[in-house]
Design a protein around this motif. Structure first.
Motif, PDB file in Angstrom:
ATOM      1  N   LEU A  64       0.849  -1.186   0.000  1.00 46.74           N
ATOM      2  CA  LEU A  64       0.000   0.000   0.000  1.00 46.74           C
ATOM      3  C   LEU A  64       0.887   1.239   0.000  1.00 46.74           C
ATOM      4  N   VAL A  65       0.524   2.220  -0.826  1.00 49.96           N
ATOM      5  CA  VAL A  65       1.272   3.473  -0.929  1.00 49.96           C
ATOM      6  C   VAL A  65       0.315   4.618  -0.618  1.00 49.96           C
ATOM      7  N   VAL A  66       0.750   5.539   0.231  1.00 47.80           N
ATOM      8  CA  VAL A  66      -0.117   6.630   0.659  1.00 47.80           C
ATOM      9  C   VAL A  66      -0.628   7.423  -0.540  1.00 47.80           C
ATOM     10  N   GLY A  67      -1.905   7.760  -0.463  1.00 47.57           N
ATOM     11  CA  GLY A  67      -2.553   8.599  -1.466  1.00 47.57           C
ATOM     12  C   GLY A  67      -3.037   9.872  -0.799  1.00 47.57           C
ATOM     13  N   PRO A  68      -4.003  10.542  -1.380  1.00 44.66           N
ATOM     14  CA  PRO A  68      -4.528  11.766  -0.789  1.00 44.66           C
ATOM     15  C   PRO A  68      -5.101  11.527   0.609  1.00 44.66           C
ATOM     16  N   PHE A  69      -4.853  12.493   1.498  1.00 49.30           N
ATOM     17  CA  PHE A  69      -5.334  12.377   2.876  1.00 49.30           C
ATOM     18  C   PHE A  69      -5.431  13.745   3.512  1.00 49.30           C
ATOM     19  N   GLN A  70      -6.052  13.766   4.687  1.00 47.84           N
ATOM     20  CA  GLN A  70      -6.104  14.936   5.562  1.00 47.84           C
ATOM     21  C   GLN A  70      -5.549  14.494   6.907  1.00 47.84           C
ATOM     22  N   GLY A  71      -4.700  15.305   7.500  1.00 45.32           N
ATOM     23  CA  GLY A  71      -4.098  14.977   8.790  1.00 45.32           C
ATOM     24  C   GLY A  71      -2.596  15.152   8.733  1.00 45.32           C
ATOM     25  N   LEU A  72      -1.920  14.657   9.759  1.00 43.09           N
ATOM     26  CA  LEU A  72      -0.467  14.749   9.817  1.00 43.09           C
ATOM     27  C   LEU A  72       0.175  13.846   8.765  1.00 43.09           C
ATOM     28  N   PRO A  73       1.442  14.138   8.409  1.00 40.75           N
ATOM     29  CA  PRO A  73       2.129  13.260   7.461  1.00 40.75           C
ATOM     30  C   PRO A  73       2.021  11.799   7.899  1.00 40.75           C
ATOM     31  N   ALA A  74       1.944  10.913   6.897  1.00 43.04           N
ATOM     32  CA  ALA A  74       1.640   9.514   7.156  1.00 43.04           C
ATOM     33  C   ALA A  74       2.773   8.602   6.721  1.00 43.04           C
ATOM     34  N   CYS A  75       2.680   7.360   7.145  1.00 38.22           N
ATOM     35  CA  CYS A  75       3.573   6.324   6.648  1.00 38.22           C
ATOM     36  C   CYS A  75       3.379   6.252   5.138  1.00 38.22           C
ATOM     37  N   VAL A  76       4.462   6.168   4.385  1.00 38.85           N
ATOM     38  CA  VAL A  76       4.367   6.193   2.938  1.00 38.85           C
ATOM     39  C   VAL A  76       3.997   4.826   2.381  1.00 38.85           C
ATOM     40  N   ARG A  77       4.612   3.780   2.895  1.00 42.58           N
ATOM     41  CA  ARG A  77       4.376   2.430   2.377  1.00 42.58           C
ATOM     42  C   ARG A  77       4.012   1.494   3.518  1.00 42.58           C
ATOM     43  N   ILE A  78       3.027   0.638   3.264  1.00 42.42           N
ATOM     44  CA  ILE A  78       2.592  -0.332   4.267  1.00 42.42           C
ATOM     45  C   ILE A  78       2.526  -1.705   3.610  1.00 42.42           C
ATOM     46  N   ALA A  79       3.267  -2.647   4.161  1.00 35.96           N
ATOM     47  CA  ALA A  79       3.223  -4.026   3.671  1.00 35.96           C
ATOM     48  C   ALA A  79       1.878  -4.641   4.043  1.00 35.96           C
ATOM     49  N   LEU A  80       1.423  -5.587   3.247  1.00 38.01           N
ATOM     50  CA  LEU A  80       0.116  -6.183   3.491  1.00 38.01           C
ATOM     51  C   LEU A  80       0.088  -7.035   4.755  1.00 38.01           C
ATOM     52  N   ASP A  81       1.252  -7.351   5.305  1.00 35.31           N
ATOM     53  CA  ASP A  81       1.282  -8.124   6.551  1.00 35.31           C
ATOM     54  C   ASP A  81       1.543  -7.237   7.768  1.00 35.31           C
ATOM     55  N   LYS A  82       1.340  -5.930   7.614  1.00 36.97           N
ATOM     56  CA  LYS A  82       1.591  -4.985   8.710  1.00 36.97           C
ATOM     57  C   LYS A  82       0.376  -4.100   8.966  1.00 36.97           C
ATOM     58  N   GLY A  83       0.087  -3.892  10.227  1.00 32.36           N
ATOM     59  CA  GLY A  83      -0.881  -2.897  10.637  1.00 32.36           C
ATOM     60  C   GLY A  83      -2.322  -3.177  10.248  1.00 32.36           C
ATOM     61  N   VAL A  84      -3.176  -2.238  10.637  1.00 33.80           N
ATOM     62  CA  VAL A  84      -4.604  -2.348  10.384  1.00 33.80           C
ATOM     63  C   VAL A  84      -4.883  -2.199   8.886  1.00 33.80           C
TER      64      VAL A  84
END
Length: 164
Positions: A64-84
């Motif tokens: 997963l790669v960060v796309g448009p959002f609102q809020g504080l800067p985010a994690c850029v890349r998320i592996a499918l076996d990590k996090g919610v």
């Protein structure tokens, strides 16, 4: 085109119906995923109380790669076996987490986040990404929030171009 969000009123399901109507108006005639994700993340972030992040992660075929959002800067890349977000993408099921600190492998992009709601975005059987909402309030999201955000996510998926 100018767009003024209308304040949400009534019960929570009624508020989500109003939010969905506003989302449909924003998406009408537009098929670009970045434009629609940007507008929807802003709409949701400003319409719903007690959020500290609302946005999209897109699946690039590997992660997963960060796309448009609102809020504080985010994690850029998320592996499918990590996090919610990874769990929602991997299982293609909505994740409604009352306490993110109790979720195995939670990724703390914003230490203030306490609860999370992540809806997978699937089109014609293919993973597109996820719609992610974070809150600094424990147990912020209930079944009405889940149903409402799943409806918004479905509107987004339907707005995508059929030619890619």
């Amino acid at each position: 085109m100018s767009f003024a969000a209308i304040p949400l009123t009534g019960s929570k399901p009624e508020q989500y119906a109003q939010l969905a109507a506003q989302a449909e108006a924003l998406l009408a005639g537009e098929h670009d995923r970045i434009a629609n994700a940007a507008n929807l993340s802003a709409l949701v972030y400003h319409a719903l109380p007690e959020l500290n992040w609302a946005g999209f992660y897109f699946f690039d075929g590997t992660e997963l790669v960060v796309g448009p959002f609102q809020g504080l800067p985010a994690c850029v890349r998320i592996a499918l076996d990590k996090g919610v977000c990874g769990a929602a993408a991997r299982t293609r099921t909505t994740q409604r987490i009352a306490d993110v600190h109790a979720f195995p492998g939670h990724i703390a992009c914003d230490a203030a986040s306490r609860s999370e709601l992540v809806v997978p975005l699937v089109r014609d059987g293919a993973l597109v990404g996820v719609l992610d909402l974070d809150s600094p309030v424990p147990d912020r999201f209930d079944v009405d929030d889940q149903a409402g955000i799943e409806a918004i996510a479905a509107l987004f998926v339907r707005s995508l171009r059929t030619d890619g």
